[in-house]
Design a protein around this motif. Sequence first.
Motif, PDB file in Angstrom:
ATOM      1  N   ASP A  33       0.829  -1.203   0.000  1.00 32.76           N
ATOM      2  CA  ASP A  33       0.000   0.000   0.000  1.00 32.76           C
ATOM      3  C   ASP A  33       0.866   1.256   0.000  1.00 32.76           C
ATOM      4  N   TYR A  34       1.915   1.220   0.797  1.00 33.80           N
ATOM      5  CA  TYR A  34       2.802   2.395   0.881  1.00 33.80           C
ATOM      6  C   TYR A  34       3.554   2.614  -0.423  1.00 33.80           C
ATOM      7  N   MET A  35       4.056   1.539  -1.008  1.00 31.40           N
ATOM      8  CA  MET A  35       4.822   1.657  -2.256  1.00 31.40           C
ATOM      9  C   MET A  35       3.948   2.169  -3.402  1.00 31.40           C
ATOM     10  N   LYS A  36       2.689   1.750  -3.411  1.00 30.15           N
ATOM     11  CA  LYS A  36       1.796   2.173  -4.495  1.00 30.15           C
ATOM     12  C   LYS A  36       1.274   3.592  -4.303  1.00 30.15           C
ATOM     13  N   SER A  37       1.024   3.966  -3.050  1.00 31.22           N
ATOM     14  CA  SER A  37       0.446   5.290  -2.813  1.00 31.22           C
ATOM     15  C   SER A  37       1.503   6.396  -2.769  1.00 31.22           C
ATOM     16  N   GLN A  38       2.633   6.141  -2.113  1.00 25.78           N
ATOM     17  CA  GLN A  38       3.655   7.176  -1.941  1.00 25.78           C
ATOM     18  C   GLN A  38       4.749   7.157  -3.008  1.00 25.78           C
ATOM     19  N   LYS A  39       4.879   6.023  -3.683  1.00 24.67           N
ATOM     20  CA  LYS A  39       5.890   5.861  -4.742  1.00 24.67           C
ATOM     21  C   LYS A  39       7.306   6.267  -4.297  1.00 24.67           C
ATOM     22  N   PRO A  40       7.768   5.733  -3.176  1.00 28.98           N
ATOM     23  CA  PRO A  40       9.116   6.107  -2.714  1.00 28.98           C
ATOM     24  C   PRO A  40      10.229   5.585  -3.619  1.00 28.98           C
ATOM     25  N   TRP A  41       9.903   4.577  -4.442  1.00 24.65           N
ATOM     26  CA  TRP A  41      10.897   3.998  -5.342  1.00 24.65           C
ATOM     27  C   TRP A  41      11.379   4.985  -6.407  1.00 24.65           C
ATOM     28  N   ARG A  42      10.716   6.130  -6.542  1.00 30.07           N
ATOM     29  CA  ARG A  42      11.182   7.156  -7.480  1.00 30.07           C
ATOM     30  C   ARG A  42      12.504   7.774  -7.015  1.00 30.07           C
ATOM     31  N   ASN A  43      12.801   7.630  -5.755  1.00 29.75           N
ATOM     32  CA  ASN A  43      14.059   8.149  -5.200  1.00 29.75           C
ATOM     33  C   ASN A  43      15.158   7.107  -5.395  1.00 29.75           C
ATOM     34  N   PRO A  44      16.216   7.417  -6.163  1.00 34.96           N
ATOM     35  CA  PRO A  44      17.284   6.427  -6.408  1.00 34.96           C
ATOM     36  C   PRO A  44      18.001   5.986  -5.130  1.00 34.96           C
ATOM     37  N   GLU A  45      17.964   6.792  -4.082  1.00 36.03           N
ATOM     38  CA  GLU A  45      18.665   6.474  -2.842  1.00 36.03           C
ATOM     39  C   GLU A  45      17.774   5.786  -1.814  1.00 36.03           C
ATOM     40  N   TYR A  46      16.568   5.461  -2.192  1.00 38.74           N
ATOM     41  CA  TYR A  46      15.656   4.816  -1.249  1.00 38.74           C
ATOM     42  C   TYR A  46      16.189   3.434  -0.887  1.00 38.74           C
ATOM     43  N   ASN A  47      16.164   3.107   0.413  1.00 43.36           N
ATOM     44  CA  ASN A  47      16.751   1.847   0.862  1.00 43.36           C
ATOM     45  C   ASN A  47      15.840   1.119   1.847  1.00 43.36           C
ATOM     46  N   LEU A  48      16.291  -0.058   2.255  1.00 44.44           N
ATOM     47  CA  LEU A  48      15.504  -0.920   3.142  1.00 44.44           C
ATOM     48  C   LEU A  48      15.270  -0.275   4.500  1.00 44.44           C
ATOM     49  N   LYS A  49      16.291   0.388   5.016  1.00 43.60           N
ATOM     50  CA  LYS A  49      16.163   1.029   6.320  1.00 43.60           C
ATOM     51  C   LYS A  49      15.079   2.097   6.314  1.00 43.60           C
ATOM     52  N   GLN A  50      15.025   2.886   5.226  1.00 41.12           N
ATOM     53  CA  GLN A  50      14.018   3.935   5.127  1.00 41.12           C
ATOM     54  C   GLN A  50      12.613   3.344   4.996  1.00 41.12           C
ATOM     55  N   LEU A  51      12.508   2.249   4.231  1.00 39.73           N
ATOM     56  CA  LEU A  51      11.201   1.597   4.085  1.00 39.73           C
ATOM     57  C   LEU A  51      10.707   1.067   5.422  1.00 39.73           C
ATOM     58  N   ALA A  52      11.604   0.449   6.187  1.00 44.49           N
ATOM     59  CA  ALA A  52      11.226  -0.068   7.502  1.00 44.49           C
ATOM     60  C   ALA A  52      10.710   1.054   8.399  1.00 44.49           C
ATOM     61  N   LYS A  53      11.372   2.195   8.336  1.00 48.12           N
ATOM     62  CA  LYS A  53      10.938   3.339   9.127  1.00 48.12           C
ATOM     63  C   LYS A  53       9.578   3.848   8.660  1.00 48.12           C
ATOM     64  N   ASP A  54       9.363   3.847   7.351  1.00 46.81           N
ATOM     65  CA  ASP A  54       8.108   4.369   6.788  1.00 46.81           C
ATOM     66  C   ASP A  54       6.902   3.508   7.142  1.00 46.81           C
ATOM     67  N   VAL A  55       7.116   2.198   7.315  1.00 41.17           N
ATOM     68  CA  VAL A  55       5.995   1.304   7.636  1.00 41.17           C
ATOM     69  C   VAL A  55       5.995   0.917   9.121  1.00 41.17           C
ATOM     70  N   ASN A  56       6.790   1.649   9.928  1.00 40.16           N
ATOM     71  CA  ASN A  56       6.829   1.430  11.384  1.00 40.16           C
ATOM     72  C   ASN A  56       7.209   0.001  11.753  1.00 40.16           C
ATOM     73  N   SER A  57       8.271  -0.503  11.123  1.00 39.70           N
ATOM     74  CA  SER A  57       8.765  -1.841  11.445  1.00 39.70           C
ATOM     75  C   SER A  57      10.284  -1.772  11.504  1.00 39.70           C
ATOM     76  N   ASN A  58      10.942  -2.917  11.358  1.00 39.15           N
ATOM     77  CA  ASN A  58      12.403  -2.925  11.313  1.00 39.15           C
ATOM     78  C   ASN A  58      12.872  -3.664  10.070  1.00 39.15           C
ATOM     79  N   THR A  59      14.147  -3.499   9.752  1.00 35.41           N
ATOM     80  CA  THR A  59      14.660  -4.000   8.485  1.00 35.41           C
ATOM     81  C   THR A  59      14.583  -5.521   8.373  1.00 35.41           C
ATOM     82  N   GLN A  60      14.783  -6.222   9.488  1.00 37.43           N
ATOM     83  CA  GLN A  60      14.736  -7.682   9.439  1.00 37.43           C
ATOM     84  C   GLN A  60      13.341  -8.171   9.081  1.00 37.43           C
ATOM     85  N   TYR A  61      12.325  -7.602   9.706  1.00 35.82           N
ATOM     86  CA  TYR A  61      10.956  -8.016   9.428  1.00 35.82           C
ATOM     87  C   TYR A  61      10.532  -7.638   8.013  1.00 35.82           C
TER      88      TYR A  61
END
Length: 333
Positions: free
Chosen positions: A231-259
């Motif tokens: 839902d987050y990837m489709k609505s916010q489209k963070p993948w447009r940022n070339p520097e977007y990474n796993l750590k930032q995604l985990a923060k955006d969905v209120n989880s951690n990188t391992q999960y």
Amino acid sequence: MENIKEKLQGLEYSFAKKLIFLLLLKQIIIVFSDLYFVGTRYLFYDVVLILTVTPCYVFTLVSENYNFQKVGKFAVGYLMLLNIIFSILYYKDFPSVISYIFMFPIALTFYYSIRKSIYISTLFFLTIPFSLLYNYYFVDNVDKSDSLYYTFSNTYTVVCAFIFFVVCFYYLMQVQKLKAVLVFLEENSVTIDPFPGLERNEKIRFVQESFLEDIDFPIPFYEDLFSRIEDYMKSQKPWRNPEYNLKQLAKDVNSNTQYVSSAINSCSRNNFKSYLNDFRLNAFITLINNKNEEFSLEDAYLTIGFYNRSTFNRVFKSKFQMTPQEYLSSQSN
């Protein structure tokens, strides 16, 4: 990670307080036993030991922040030296003094590597033959009138040494567990929050990708998390940022990188990078299919989140077995 470091520091401080308190309590009881059995003969030595240990205990109570490694190395070194002197000079207490030797290898492991701890302990064990030689050649036999006192003293001290050994071993295991987790997190750049630590009735569990690859269906926890990620990837489209990474995604969905990583692996059968690139490539296909919009290939790959054209071409060809230009030509035909 900071939470784990705080727990580690708390364990170290707790170990210091408890062990020094037990040493102080043991020495106070020894004073009363000495007075009961032999009067004031050893009172001077008992007072010296109490005056040594008491400031250390007060220090652990009033000091909220101190260097456990530096202070601990000094304290253990001092106690080892004291034990060497006692084991050589006070042969009548030889069994009790020697019993402390088996505590020091454990205590040393808090401050040194296992190899260095073994080396130091081996040298320390040389105390035993020195004490036996001193006892055999230079000291008279024990007075029979004092035999009851020495029996009590040795037995009591051996029991105390065993208790100290158990306390040291317990805290060492807890500290080593936290250190192992800390090393794992630092080497793998993983953060876990909230982290249960080593609280009672809770366990630490890391889900490995190799384990998830053998599962034919998504775990409900990861399925719910993956739905949030989608839902987050489709609505916010963070993948447009070339520097977007796993750590930032985990923060955006209120989880951690391992999960997050495990959820993506489990539900999409892709790693994070491939999953991210799929969104970018799908956006490129959508851009191509939009006949009303003119664009250059360079504008396209920059818009959808690629750093350069070579990376874009490589990723595109890996997925579609043709270059973007070849794909464009096939669509126009």
